[in-house]
Design an enzyme around this catalytic site. Sequence first.
Site, short mmCIF file in Angstrom:
data_model
loop_
_atom_site.label_atom_id
_atom_site.label_comp_id
_atom_site.label_asym_id
_atom_site.label_seq_id
_atom_site.Cartn_x
_atom_site.Cartn_y
_atom_site.Cartn_z
N PHE A 1 17.91 -5.22 -41.82
CA PHE A 1 18.73 -4.36 -42.55
C PHE A 1 19.51 -3.78 -41.02
O PHE A 1 19.19 -3.74 -40.18
CB PHE A 1 18.38 -2.95 -43.07
CG PHE A 1 18.55 -3.20 -44.56
CD1 PHE A 1 17.49 -4.00 -45.27
CD2 PHE A 1 19.51 -2.57 -45.29
CE1 PHE A 1 17.66 -4.10 -46.61
CE2 PHE A 1 19.38 -2.57 -46.74
CZ PHE A 1 18.57 -3.38 -47.41
N ASN B 1 15.98 10.55 -37.08
CA ASN B 1 17.31 10.15 -37.82
C ASN B 1 17.43 10.62 -39.33
O ASN B 1 16.72 11.26 -39.74
CB ASN B 1 17.56 8.67 -37.43
CG ASN B 1 16.74 8.02 -38.37
OD1 ASN B 1 16.52 7.93 -39.54
ND2 ASN B 1 15.99 7.26 -37.61
N1 CTP Z 1 13.70 -2.49 -36.62
C1 CTP Z 1 12.32 -2.68 -36.59
N2 CTP Z 1 11.72 -2.03 -35.48
C2 CTP Z 1 12.51 -1.52 -34.65
C3 CTP Z 1 13.89 -1.29 -34.75
C4 CTP Z 1 14.54 -1.78 -35.85
O1 CTP Z 1 11.89 -3.29 -37.50
N3 CTP Z 1 11.78 -0.85 -33.46
C5 CTP Z 1 14.35 -3.12 -37.89
C6 CTP Z 1 15.09 -2.33 -38.78
O2 CTP Z 1 14.12 -1.92 -40.02
C7 CTP Z 1 16.29 -3.32 -39.21
C8 CTP Z 1 16.53 -4.14 -38.27
O3 CTP Z 1 15.58 -4.09 -37.31
O4 CTP Z 1 15.84 -4.09 -40.30
C9 CTP Z 1 17.67 -3.67 -37.43
O5 CTP Z 1 17.63 -2.18 -36.93
P1 CTP Z 1 18.78 -1.60 -36.21
O6 CTP Z 1 18.16 -0.18 -35.56
O7 CTP Z 1 19.78 -1.48 -36.64
O8 CTP Z 1 18.67 -2.50 -35.02
P2 CTP Z 1 18.86 -2.37 -33.14
O9 CTP Z 1 18.76 -3.79 -32.81
O10 CTP Z 1 17.86 -1.39 -32.77
O11 CTP Z 1 20.49 -1.93 -33.07
P3 CTP Z 1 20.92 -0.59 -32.82
O12 CTP Z 1 21.20 -0.90 -31.25
O13 CTP Z 1 22.22 -0.57 -33.42
O14 CTP Z 1 19.98 0.53 -32.75
#
Ligand code: CTP
Length: 396
Positions: free
Chosen positions: A323, A210
């Site tokens: 975040f 990304n």
């Molecule tokens: N995060 C993490 N491990 C993952 C995915 C996310 O530690 N596998 C953490 C990110 O570093 C961030 C938080 O979780 O602090 C939210 O990540 P985000 O990608 O926005 O959350 P998702 O629940 O995966 O939502 P989205 O559907 O928007 O991807």
Amino acid sequence: MSDLANKRILLGVTGGIAAYKAAELTRLLVKAGADVRAVMTESACRFITPTTLQALSGNPAYTDMWDPGVPNNMAHIELSRDRDLVLVAPATADFLAKVAAGLGDDLLSTLCLARECPLAVAPAMNRQMWEHPATQRNIATLRADGVAILGPEAGDQACGETGMGRMEEPTALVAGITALFGPQRLAGKRVLVTAGPTFEPIDTVRGLTNLSSGKMGFAVAQAAAEAGAAVTLVAGPASLPTPPGVKRENVTTAREMHDAVMAHAAGSDIFIAVAAVADYRVADPKDFKLKKDAGAPKLALVENPDILASVAGLPNPPFCVGFAAETENLREHAQTKRKKRRVPLLAANLAQHAFGADDNALTLFDDSGEHELPRAPKIALARQLVAHIARMIDRH
Ligand code: CTP
């Protein structure tokens, strides 16, 4: 009261094009409550006049080692004696070399040698000059001598080139020296930070990733280190320099990031998950290069471990900060993410403003409600975030 109220700063200005920003810097320092006294090198006076800095600081601006107006005629000793900090901005490659070597052949360099207060420098130069091994050696020497290095940052340069070497903007410099004066809010704490994207291979040369640059996570690591914490930064692929004093571990995939984080999590007091972790990886990455002749590959995806949820779910978890980068419905998604992962604090931002940019704006969500951190350089936001975390931990 302003953050720099009653702070006495000697502002040294050397001869680079960024010297014009010393005027704005002086104005901001004075506005923040500091008493500013300017000392300029001869070349600095080719870019900006002493009259400008004198008018903005309300104090005489000095340029001459032999100024008869200074009591006892010892300007190089006298001018820094009542100061809390010497800040040289901009600091040219030549000036950094002089200070690193301990030379004193004009008022400002002699004064740096004779001072008793701390010294901070804001390097500003062409990218080749910054990358030159001699400059990098000098920076390492200055750091080892306890000099605070503020910046530089990357971007367009006056010479028409693009790269590392621009002086930090005056607002960021003011935030930087405010942090230097600030209390060591996280002294004795161990802070673990994730930053950057992850890269999930499809075959040996391709993958899913990304647009995260890592800038926010690196700024958070820097701000935590400035606040006195012992910081470990687990970084996905990001071409950024490691902030001073931070221990960095490089990883590529989400699973590697997960393993590196879990190895440190139990021993950490605070975990700040800034990384944009890929939610899915390719189930069966190939260990050769896929050929077009074989037709469009069918990529089966499997879910990656959720690093933040794994840490927050530990029996005795560190204080966890998440975040969220959203393109819409920021508040709603942020609240859902905070609840889902059961973290006390979540920082949300708009992805279209945040990814790759130097500035950002954050909204913090915690049990007490929402806190807006308006648009500012990422390092300034990171310092405010760290201050917010420190206040929450104190109340814990
Ligand atoms: N995060 C993490 N491990 C993952 C995915 C996310 O530690 N596998 C953490 C990110 O570093 C961030 C938080 O979780 O602090 C939210 O990540 P985000 O990608 O926005 O959350 P998702 O629940 O995966 O939502 P989205 O559907 O928007 O991807």
